[in-house]
Structure formats: C-alpha cells, structure tokens
Design an enzyme around this catalytic site. Structure first.
Site, PDB file in Angstrom:
ATOM      1  N   ALA A 114       0.971   0.637  60.215  1.00 21.44           N
ATOM      2  CA  ALA A 114      -0.379   0.146  59.963  1.00 21.44           C
ATOM      3  C   ALA A 114      -1.302   1.144  59.285  1.00 21.44           C
ATOM      4  O   ALA A 114      -2.270   0.739  58.619  1.00 21.44           O
ATOM      5  CB  ALA A 114      -1.007  -0.313  61.282  1.00 21.44           C
ATOM      6  N   GLY A 120      10.645  -5.461  54.216  1.00 19.56           N
ATOM      7  CA  GLY A 120      10.615  -4.921  52.861  1.00 19.56           C
ATOM      8  C   GLY A 120      11.061  -3.477  52.815  1.00 19.56           C
ATOM      9  O   GLY A 120      11.018  -2.847  51.754  1.00 19.56           O
ATOM     10  N   THR A 172      13.387  -0.264  52.523  1.00 18.31           N
ATOM     11  CA  THR A 172      14.585   0.010  51.726  1.00 18.31           C
ATOM     12  C   THR A 172      15.321   1.223  52.294  1.00 18.31           C
ATOM     13  O   THR A 172      14.835   1.901  53.183  1.00 18.31           O
ATOM     14  CB  THR A 172      14.226   0.269  50.249  1.00 18.31           C
ATOM     15  OG1 THR A 172      13.360   1.416  50.162  1.00 18.31           O
ATOM     16  CG2 THR A 172      13.522  -0.934  49.649  1.00 18.31           C
ATOM     17  N   ALA A 190      14.346  -8.393  51.827  1.00 16.11           N
ATOM     18  CA  ALA A 190      14.415  -8.233  50.377  1.00 16.11           C
ATOM     19  C   ALA A 190      13.976  -6.826  50.002  1.00 16.11           C
ATOM     20  O   ALA A 190      13.064  -6.283  50.611  1.00 16.11           O
ATOM     21  CB  ALA A 190      13.519  -9.261  49.686  1.00 16.11           C
ATOM     22  N   MET A 193       9.310  -7.473  47.600  1.00 13.97           N
ATOM     23  CA  MET A 193       8.665  -8.742  47.948  1.00 13.97           C
ATOM     24  C   MET A 193       7.809  -9.304  46.817  1.00 13.97           C
ATOM     25  O   MET A 193       7.256 -10.390  46.944  1.00 13.97           O
ATOM     26  CB  MET A 193       7.782  -8.551  49.185  1.00 13.97           C
ATOM     27  CG  MET A 193       8.550  -8.226  50.446  1.00 13.97           C
ATOM     28  SD  MET A 193       9.512  -9.642  51.005  1.00 13.97           S
ATOM     29  CE  MET A 193      10.473  -8.863  52.308  1.00 13.97           C
ATOM     30  N   HIS A 247       8.675   5.899  40.512  1.00 10.98           N
ATOM     31  CA  HIS A 247       7.821   5.698  41.678  1.00 10.98           C
ATOM     32  C   HIS A 247       7.007   6.964  41.959  1.00 10.98           C
ATOM     33  O   HIS A 247       7.273   8.028  41.393  1.00 10.98           O
ATOM     34  CB  HIS A 247       8.650   5.345  42.922  1.00 10.98           C
ATOM     35  CG  HIS A 247       9.100   3.924  42.954  1.00 10.98           C
ATOM     36  ND1 HIS A 247      10.227   3.486  42.298  1.00 10.98           N
ATOM     37  CD2 HIS A 247       8.574   2.827  43.543  1.00 10.98           C
ATOM     38  CE1 HIS A 247      10.380   2.184  42.488  1.00 10.98           C
ATOM     39  NE2 HIS A 247       9.391   1.760  43.243  1.00 10.98           N
ATOM     40  N   LYS A 270       7.873   8.827  47.557  1.00 12.48           N
ATOM     41  CA  LYS A 270       9.017   7.952  47.878  1.00 12.48           C
ATOM     42  C   LYS A 270      10.216   8.809  48.252  1.00 12.48           C
ATOM     43  O   LYS A 270      10.551   9.769  47.542  1.00 12.48           O
ATOM     44  CB  LYS A 270       9.345   7.036  46.703  1.00 12.48           C
ATOM     45  CG  LYS A 270      10.391   5.976  47.047  1.00 12.48           C
ATOM     46  CD  LYS A 270      10.460   4.912  45.974  1.00 12.48           C
ATOM     47  CE  LYS A 270      11.520   3.858  46.299  1.00 12.48           C
ATOM     48  NZ  LYS A 270      11.242   3.153  47.551  1.00 12.48           N
ATOM     49  N   GLY A 320      15.273   0.736  46.192  1.00 13.24           N
ATOM     50  CA  GLY A 320      15.987  -0.460  46.637  1.00 13.24           C
ATOM     51  C   GLY A 320      15.952  -1.552  45.605  1.00 13.24           C
ATOM     52  O   GLY A 320      16.921  -2.305  45.422  1.00 13.24           O
ATOM     53  N   THR A 321      14.851  -1.650  44.869  1.00 15.34           N
ATOM     54  CA  THR A 321      14.726  -2.667  43.826  1.00 15.34           C
ATOM     55  C   THR A 321      15.690  -2.384  42.681  1.00 15.34           C
ATOM     56  O   THR A 321      16.345  -3.293  42.168  1.00 15.34           O
ATOM     57  CB  THR A 321      13.285  -2.723  43.310  1.00 15.34           C
ATOM     58  OG1 THR A 321      12.414  -3.059  44.388  1.00 15.34           O
ATOM     59  CG2 THR A 321      13.136  -3.750  42.201  1.00 15.34           C
TER      60      THR A 321
END
Length: 265
Positions: free
Chosen positions: A8, A96, A98, A120, A123, A153, A157, A163-164
């Site tokens: 959060a 979401g 990865t 996925a 998203m 990215h 990261k 992951g995409t």
C-alpha cells in the site's frame, strides 16, 4: 466491490488505492504492507490528503477481512503469502507481481482451484492488445525475420527481463511453434558468432523513472516492423487491474488472464 491493496505504501500500491477510491461503487477495505514498514498504522489514503478510514497493516487476516478481492503488485514471496490467506478466506485475487519461478507459478495455479485468480505479467489493456498483435505478426513473419524484444524500466526494478517482455517472448515463441526456453538469448558479449535465425533476443535497459517501454522488432531484409507499447504512468496498470477485479465478480474458481478479461481469446 471491496478491495484490499498489497504494497500500500509503494508507487503501484498508491496508484491502486487512488483508482479504487475514485471508482464509483467500489471501496477500499484493507491495505497491506510488509512488517517494519514506516507506513504501518497510517491511513492508507493519507498521501491524497484525505482519510479512507483504513489503516495500513502487516496483519494479513485483518487486512483481508471483509475484502472481495486483493490486488497484489509486490514480490513473489509476499504475493504467495498473501495468496495463501486469500485461499483460506475465499478472497479473489488479481496478481500483477512478476518474477515467479516455476514453483511459484504452480502455487498460484493450485490456489486457483479454490478461488478465482487473474494472473498476468502486465495488467495494462494496451499491453494485452499488443500481445494479440504480436501473435498475429509472428505467424505472418515466421520466416526471414529476426526477432528482438527490447524493454526499459526505472532504476528500482529488481527483475530482468521484465515479466511483460518474457510474456511477449512466450507469445511469439508459441505462435512459431517453439519453446522460449530453447530459443531465448538474454545476453550478448564478445565474439558471439552470427545470429541464430531461430532465436528470440532480449535486451534490458534500466534507468531513471521509466515506467515501462516495450518494443518487439521483426527485422527482415529490406524492412523492419516494430510493435511498441510505452507507459507514461501506472494509471493504465491500475485501471486494468480494476477491470480484472470486476471480471472476477461472478466467475467460478479458476486461473484467468487478461485475454479472458478483455475477450481476446
């Protein structure tokens, strides 16, 4: 729907909280963060200058109590811990995150035997439309074209390729009747020899605050085709996640992807 948001206090977590609170008919019911986070105990929407009445907690059962769905963009070990409690409480999950290994993916599939899960690597609605275009392009350009996936990215990261990018490679490999594990090339250095025409190459860039750029290059003789998606903010991921969550509202237990959510199968 009533939403619990994992991570959060992170960039994506805050974007998801903002999206839920702006979505008519939806409500924030829980907000999770890791033990030791300085955000614990704070109101989940304090960063927006308003109160949600939901305090950020590391207590999974307390955070998930009363939630219809969890949205999780954290790290594999955290997501799997969250998912185990979702399974106990009957809370749907949109994942979401990865970087899962095969065992982690198997654990998600196992949990989906009892609760509906959308899993996925991206998203974004736009990215998933691009996945469909890549399948079409790979089938049409199956011979005479070299395929390279380039992704960029932000500096924070922790996994590479993204992951995409890997999902794009898997879509292309499947369309070509190949196994990505057998044809992927993740690094080139020194005297590499000529390019294997059956390979799918990956290049990774990390820097600054790049939200996420992905380009697949089909390089032929005399021409090249580039299919790209560039994210300027995380809003696309947040809106796609809410769309996935609403898709699960009346679905039975099972493992779903964004192709299911968007009707692209």
């Amino acid at each position: 729907m009533r939403f619990c948001i994992a991570g959060a206090s992170g960039r994506m977590g805050r974007m998801l909280i903002e999206a839920v609170m702006a979505s008519p008919g939806d409500a924030l019911s829980g907000a999770l963060d890791q033990p030791g986070s300085p955000a614990l105990g704070q109101d989940a929407s304090a960063f927006l200058g308003r109160d949600s009445g939901v305090a950020i907690t590391a207590d999974l059962r307390a955070g998930l109590a009363g939630a219809d769905v969890l949205i999780d963009f954290t790290r594999p070990e955290g997501t799997l811990a969250h998912l185990a409690v979702c399974r106990e409480l009957g809370v749907r999950a949109v994942i979401g995150t990865t970087g899962f290994d095969d065992a982690g993916k198997a654990a998600i599939a196992d949990a989906a035997l009892q609760i509906p899960v959308v899993f996925a690597p991206n998203m974004s609605v736009g990215v998933n439309v691009v996945m469909k275009l890549l399948d079409m392009a790979a089938r049409a350009l199956s011979t005479g074209y070299d395929i390279e996936v380039v992704e960029a990215h932000h500096r924070h990261k922790v996994d590479a390729p993204s992951g995409t990018a890997l999902a794009m490679g898997e879509v292309i490999a499947s369309a070509l009747g190949r196994d990505l594990a057998d044809c992927a090339v993740y690094a080139r250095e020194g005297h590499t020899g000529e390019r294997d025409p059956s390979s799918i190459g990956f290049a990774t860039i990390r820097g600054g605050d790049i939200v996420g750029d992905h380009t697949v290059l089909f390089a032929g003789t005399g021409e090249r085709i580039e299919i790209s998606h560039k994210s300027s903010s995380r809003q696309g991921y947040a809106q796609g996640s809410l769309r996935a969550a609403h898709y699960l509202a009346d679905r039975p237990p099972g493992l779903y992807g964004m192709n299911d959510v968007l009707g692209l199968r």
